[in-house]
Design an enzyme around this catalytic site. Structure first.
Site, PDB file in Angstrom:
ATOM      1  N   ARG A 138       0.565  -0.763  -0.508  1.00 17.05           N
ATOM      2  CA  ARG A 138       0.716  -0.107   0.251  1.00 17.05           C
ATOM      3  C   ARG A 138       0.773   1.535  -0.185  1.00 17.05           C
ATOM      4  O   ARG A 138       0.657   2.124  -1.305  1.00 17.05           O
ATOM      5  CB  ARG A 138      -0.754  -0.205   1.084  1.00 17.05           C
ATOM      6  CG  ARG A 138      -2.118   0.469   1.089  1.00 17.05           C
ATOM      7  CD  ARG A 138      -1.853   2.851   1.415  1.00 17.05           C
ATOM      8  NE  ARG A 138      -0.982   2.498   2.732  1.00 17.05           N
ATOM      9  CZ  ARG A 138      -0.677   4.027   3.063  1.00 17.05           C
ATOM     10  NH1 ARG A 138      -0.205   4.873   2.232  1.00 17.05           N
ATOM     11  NH2 ARG A 138      -0.221   3.872   4.059  1.00 17.05           N
ATOM     12  N   CYS A 158       4.964   9.663  -0.482  1.00 10.32           N
ATOM     13  CA  CYS A 158       3.197  10.143  -0.419  1.00 10.32           C
ATOM     14  C   CYS A 158       3.184  11.081  -1.443  1.00 10.32           C
ATOM     15  O   CYS A 158       3.427  11.458  -1.453  1.00 10.32           O
ATOM     16  CB  CYS A 158       3.416  10.025   0.892  1.00 10.32           C
ATOM     17  SG  CYS A 158       1.743  11.049   1.401  1.00 10.32           S
TER      18      CYS A 158
HETATM   19  P1  HMG Z   1     -13.119  14.129  -1.550  1.00 16.84           P
HETATM   20  O1  HMG Z   1     -12.648  14.771  -2.852  1.00 16.84           O
HETATM   21  O2  HMG Z   1     -13.056  15.507  -0.243  1.00 16.84           O
HETATM   22  O3  HMG Z   1     -14.618  13.652  -0.985  1.00 16.84           O
HETATM   23  O4  HMG Z   1     -12.160  13.252  -1.435  1.00 16.84           O
HETATM   24  P2  HMG Z   1     -15.610  13.386  -1.616  1.00 16.84           P
HETATM   25  O5  HMG Z   1     -16.424  13.220  -0.576  1.00 16.84           O
HETATM   26  O6  HMG Z   1     -16.550  15.210  -2.177  1.00 16.84           O
HETATM   27  O7  HMG Z   1     -16.340  12.904  -3.119  1.00 16.84           O
HETATM   28  C1  HMG Z   1     -15.011  13.189  -3.607  1.00 16.84           C
HETATM   29  C2  HMG Z   1     -15.474  11.975  -5.053  1.00 16.84           C
HETATM   30  O8  HMG Z   1     -14.783  11.194  -5.054  1.00 16.84           O
HETATM   31  C3  HMG Z   1     -16.640  10.931  -5.591  1.00 16.84           C
HETATM   32  O9  HMG Z   1     -16.726  10.205  -6.804  1.00 16.84           O
HETATM   33  C4  HMG Z   1     -16.908  10.072  -4.594  1.00 16.84           C
HETATM   34  O10 HMG Z   1     -17.434   9.271  -4.948  1.00 16.84           O
HETATM   35  C5  HMG Z   1     -14.898  10.182  -4.437  1.00 16.84           C
HETATM   36  P3  HMG Z   1     -17.514  11.769  -7.941  1.00 16.84           P
HETATM   37  O11 HMG Z   1     -19.133  11.676  -7.473  1.00 16.84           O
HETATM   38  O12 HMG Z   1     -16.681  13.089  -8.203  1.00 16.84           O
HETATM   39  O13 HMG Z   1     -16.421  10.999  -9.399  1.00 16.84           O
HETATM   40  N1  HMG Z   1     -14.788   8.885  -3.205  1.00 16.84           N
HETATM   41  C6  HMG Z   1     -14.547   7.977  -3.229  1.00 16.84           C
HETATM   42  N2  HMG Z   1     -14.464   6.846  -4.260  1.00 16.84           N
HETATM   43  C7  HMG Z   1     -13.174   6.064  -3.741  1.00 16.84           C
HETATM   44  N3  HMG Z   1     -13.544   5.751  -2.557  1.00 16.84           N
HETATM   45  C8  HMG Z   1     -13.295   6.215  -1.278  1.00 16.84           C
HETATM   46  C9  HMG Z   1     -14.309   7.855  -1.914  1.00 16.84           C
HETATM   47  N4  HMG Z   1     -14.601   8.793  -1.718  1.00 16.84           N
HETATM   48  C10 HMG Z   1     -15.082  10.331  -2.282  1.00 16.84           C
HETATM   49  N5  HMG Z   1     -13.624   6.167  -0.061  1.00 16.84           N
HETATM   50  C11 HMG Z   1     -11.037  11.295   0.024  1.00 16.84           C
HETATM   51  C12 HMG Z   1     -12.192  12.708  -0.041  1.00 16.84           C
HETATM   52  C13 HMG Z   1     -10.586  11.378   0.834  1.00 16.84           C
HETATM   53  C14 HMG Z   1     -11.515  10.987  -0.686  1.00 16.84           C
HETATM   54  C15 HMG Z   1      -9.646  12.236  -1.219  1.00 16.84           C
HETATM   55  O14 HMG Z   1      -9.508  12.930  -0.816  1.00 16.84           O
HETATM   56  C16 HMG Z   1      -9.166  10.589  -0.873  1.00 16.84           C
HETATM   57  O15 HMG Z   1      -9.567   9.795  -1.792  1.00 16.84           O
HETATM   58  N6  HMG Z   1      -7.741  10.835  -0.546  1.00 16.84           N
HETATM   59  C17 HMG Z   1      -6.334   9.880  -0.779  1.00 16.84           C
HETATM   60  C18 HMG Z   1      -5.610  10.217   0.560  1.00 16.84           C
HETATM   61  C19 HMG Z   1      -4.599   9.056   0.422  1.00 16.84           C
HETATM   62  O16 HMG Z   1      -4.724   7.749   0.416  1.00 16.84           O
HETATM   63  N7  HMG Z   1      -3.693   9.630   0.579  1.00 16.84           N
HETATM   64  C20 HMG Z   1      -2.327   8.049   0.797  1.00 16.84           C
HETATM   65  C21 HMG Z   1      -2.455   7.983   2.106  1.00 16.84           C
HETATM   66  S1  HMG Z   1      -2.432   8.432   3.424  1.00 16.84           S
HETATM   67  C22 HMG Z   1      -0.401   7.846   3.592  1.00 16.84           C
HETATM   68  O17 HMG Z   1       0.725   7.842   2.815  1.00 16.84           O
HETATM   69  C23 HMG Z   1      -0.235   8.470   4.706  1.00 16.84           C
HETATM   70  C24 HMG Z   1       0.519   7.261   6.020  1.00 16.84           C
HETATM   71  O18 HMG Z   1       1.638   6.461   5.092  1.00 16.84           O
HETATM   72  C25 HMG Z   1       0.931   7.083   7.261  1.00 16.84           C
HETATM   73  C26 HMG Z   1       1.889   8.310   7.212  1.00 16.84           C
HETATM   74  O19 HMG Z   1       3.572   7.921   6.567  1.00 16.84           O
HETATM   75  O20 HMG Z   1       2.116   9.760   7.015  1.00 16.84           O
HETATM   76  C27 HMG Z   1      -0.922   6.633   6.185  1.00 16.84           C
HETATM   77 MG    MG Z   2       3.450   6.140   4.858  1.00 15.16          MG
END
Ligand code: HMG
Ligand code: MG
Length: 300
Positions: free
Chosen positions: A16, A241
């Site tokens: 992931r 990230c």
């Molecule tokens: P948003 O645009 O604010 O959400 O995204 P929304 O509710 O307004 O929805 C907009 C669109 O996204 C809609 O689709 C929803 O259906 C779709 P449209 O009508 O435009 O076609 N949508 C989704 N689709 C699939 N799965 C979902 C989902 N939710 C909404 N769950 C959201 C908000 C959080 C979804 C967005 O910002 C997002 O997906 N961000 C990605 C964040 C991410 O994955 N970041 C990387 C991982 S975190 C990380 O790596 C850190 C970690 O490793 C720890 C560290 O190292 O710090 C964990």
């Molecule tokens: Mg991380």
């Protein structure tokens, strides 16, 4: 010398965190093969999927296929990131064993990563947490930028403690203290971990260190000294990230295993099999593993 834990749990996050930032699409079959090699190596917890918006993180769009295609090894927890209810429903349908709500100790990063404030994220997570409990799934909370933020710079220890309290109150079984951009150093890590321990049981706190500034192994050792015994790592040091420019991968699993072997700390994981898994995915990506120990062992 301080007593170190006699065993640690390593959570493999390569499939992931490691792959989410790769520009070229990696097929579900390759991801499935990687997860299966990692479970065969002995990991009891593998972060295999993220049910996030494919517009935001295209590489994770295969998550449903990956979860359906892997060979489930009994006793292994396959985790998935779930930022909201929609992500939770997908994770539930994919039979994830653990869902991960991921917030930040930095307001600026919260906005960039999940498009909402810290307070708004907690409200979304509350819904996910309640659904996880109702479905008897394990719940993990992750806190990004616990040691520094690419947008706002310093992050206070109290800001981290505050998010820990909120995730604890949502019922998290485990909480990750994450160094998203790898800027933390050993004493700072001990200070943050010791403060966090005042809010959450030591047995459920994990260290998630990216190795951008080459500090990750030192930070793991510093964490061991204060009793932390859950760490995240990424095979071949994969990763980065999408919302933290310049951030490199997590600490390489092979390097962590080599350290643990030398310290006589049990992990239950077969280092040679991890080295082979690192070679497998790196060959596919067309580059050498970013693991010193992995490359040294592969050259023997
Ligand atoms: P948003 O645009 O604010 O959400 O995204 P929304 O509710 O307004 O929805 C907009 C669109 O996204 C809609 O689709 C929803 O259906 C779709 P449209 O009508 O435009 O076609 N949508 C989704 N689709 C699939 N799965 C979902 C989902 N939710 C909404 N769950 C959201 C908000 C959080 C979804 C967005 O910002 C997002 O997906 N961000 C990605 C964040 C991410 O994955 N970041 C990387 C991982 S975190 C990380 O790596 C850190 C970690 O490793 C720890 C560290 O190292 O710090 C964990
Ligand atoms: Mg991380």
């Amino acid at each position: 010398m301080n007593n170190l834990p006699s065993q640690v749990k390593l959570v493999e996050v390569g499939p992931r965190d490691g792959l989410q930032n790769e520009a070229a699409t990696i097929s579900a079959d390759i991801k499935i093969a990687l997860v299966n090699q990692l479970s065969a190596a002995g990991f009891v917890n593998i972060e295999a999927a993220a049910f996030v918006s494919p517009k935001w993180v295209p590489q994770m769009a295969t998550s449903t296929e990956v979860m359906a295609g892997i060979t489930r090894r009994p006793g292994v927890i396959y985790s998935a990131l779930t930022p909201n209810r929609q992500g939770f429903e997908a994770a539930l349908a994919a039979a994830a064993d653990e869902v991960v709500i991921f917030g930040s100790a930095s307001e600026a990063f919260s906005q960039k990563n999940i498009n909402c404030s810290i307070a708004e994220s907690i409200a979304r997570f509350a819904e996910v947490a309640a659904a996880a409990k109702a479905n008897k799934l394990r719940l993990r909370g992750s806190i990004s930028c616990a040691f520094g933020c690419p947008y706002q710079g310093d992050v206070s220890v109290e800001a981290v403690a505050d998010v820990v309290q909120r995730l604890r109150d949502l019922g998290c079984d485990e909480i990750d203290i994450a160094d998203t951009i790898g800027v933390g150093t050993a004493r700072q890590v001990q200070t943050v971990m010791q403060r966090v321990m005042q809010e959450f049981p030591l047995t459920g706190i994990s260290g998630h260190f990216h190795d951008t500034y080459g500090q990750a192994l030192a930070n793991i050792y510093a964490s061991l000294e204060v009793g932390i015994h859950i760490f995240h790592s990424s095979v071949a040091g994969l990763g980065g990230c999408p919302y933290a420019k310049g951030a490199t991968g997590n600490v390489a699993t092979e390097d962590v295993l080599f350290l643990m072997q030398g310290l006589g700390i049990e992990t239950g994981i077969d280092l040679d099999k991890v080295v082979a898994a690192g070679q497998f995915i790196s060959t596919h990506l067309g580059r050498k593993p970013v693991s010193r120990a992995g490359n040294a062992l592969a050259a023997l």
